[in-house]
Design an enzyme around this catalytic site. Sequence first.
Site: not given
Length: 485
Positions: A40-41, A43, A59, A102-103, A161-162, A220
């Site tokens: 899986l792909l 962000d 990701q 994570y991103s 996050r991100d 996000e």
Amino acid sequence: MTTTDAALRQKVAERIRNYEHLVKKDVYRQHFHLMPPVGLLNDPNGLIEWNGVYHVFYQWQPFKTGHGAKFWGHYTSTDLVNWQHEEIALTPSDWFDRNGCYSGSAVIDDGKMYLLYTGNVRDEQGNRETYQCLAVSEDGIHFQKKGVVATLPEGFTAHFRDPKVWKRNGQWYMVLGAQSQDLKGHLVLFTADKLDNWTFQGIAAGNGKNGLEDFGYMWECPDLFELDSRDILIVSPQGLKPQGMKYHNTHQSGYFVGTLDETSYQYTHGAFEELDRGFDFYAQQTFVDESGRRILIGWMGVPDQGEEHHPTISYQWIHCLTIPRELRLDQEGKLIQKPVSELKKMRTIEQEHVYQIKRSVHSIPVDDITSAEVFIDQIETQKGFECCIRGVARFIYDKDKGKLTLERDRFENRLKEIREAEIEELKDLHFFIDASSIEIFVNGGREVFTARFFPSPGNKSFSISGRNETKLRLRTWRLQKEAGR
């Protein structure tokens, strides 16, 4: 490299080898969009150009077609057309990111590339912890983790996050998406003199500011940047309710136009506008390349929106990224998205026709509709017209209602679903059609519709039908990754 890191890299390499043959057999495997080798792909991360090389991190969950402990996959290119898949940039191998890297984003400082990302951690009871982390590279390929550089401030849940990082007037800025303890979405801001020493400056925008009330339970993938003398905030708020033609995906992506005060660290802005009117667009990120262009790439998917029904799952992969899009801001404060000019290198076998349509269906000759570009202009129509792509997607212009509609078959049951946008006058349409996706740019990129679709492999049709008398010019190209090959 730690023992855990090395073991994870070996497992991923084995996974790619074991499923490479199956993945390549899939008729829905894309021709010119970035995809995962397996798994899986989601962000796009760390978009940057450095020494003439474009880097797209993403990701990646290589061990299944569902979400889980994410890695950072990595592509490089010198022309935004032909891409090389590099070795893994980050693995979830340390105490501060063991349940997912994570991103985040990439910056250059003192001749090195730095990645700032969110480390996701779960305790034995499943409770989430979150850390903002730093990694560094001398060559843009091999990264050394430097650990945690910012922790969770008081007043927020672990949905924090991100990080998107940039430098302005000698100071580093970092914005993150956040959720306050009353479950409201916000944009928060940190500053730093050095990338490993951040100071929390508070909430810059979100629920309760700039007239926003009840505007999502989580923001996000924020991205705050200057464009044409304005500060643009792109963000993906979760929890917006549908309003007329707006906000019909499970989660949304859009932008504000405003100003960031560098003293108070407050971001004042106008209304929220959707970036994309289609079904599959989220978690976008931008960067400035070495020629000064602001370029955007998004994830061609949406969380919690029918992922389990994608037929590519049986071939052990899912999702892709959008084509790169150059951004401009027009005089009305509208964000314009145009395919980057480098994509013209893919064009082969050009055809041009002028069509006079009177309540009839015209089949359009396209050399290979599974990898094609179609441009329609010189439009004269009384009532409107529609384009049908491979029998499962229809793009409809209703002139009387001033409306555009993208219709497709649902993946799970073939029932129809639609996304819509208002339009005063249709001047041109620009389609990029891949094996399992459509990106449609309207009026030079003033509106964009992005969608995955999964037509019957044998259906390779593209047709136009008029609702009354319609005249238009249509140009088509077959697309290949290397021009002239």
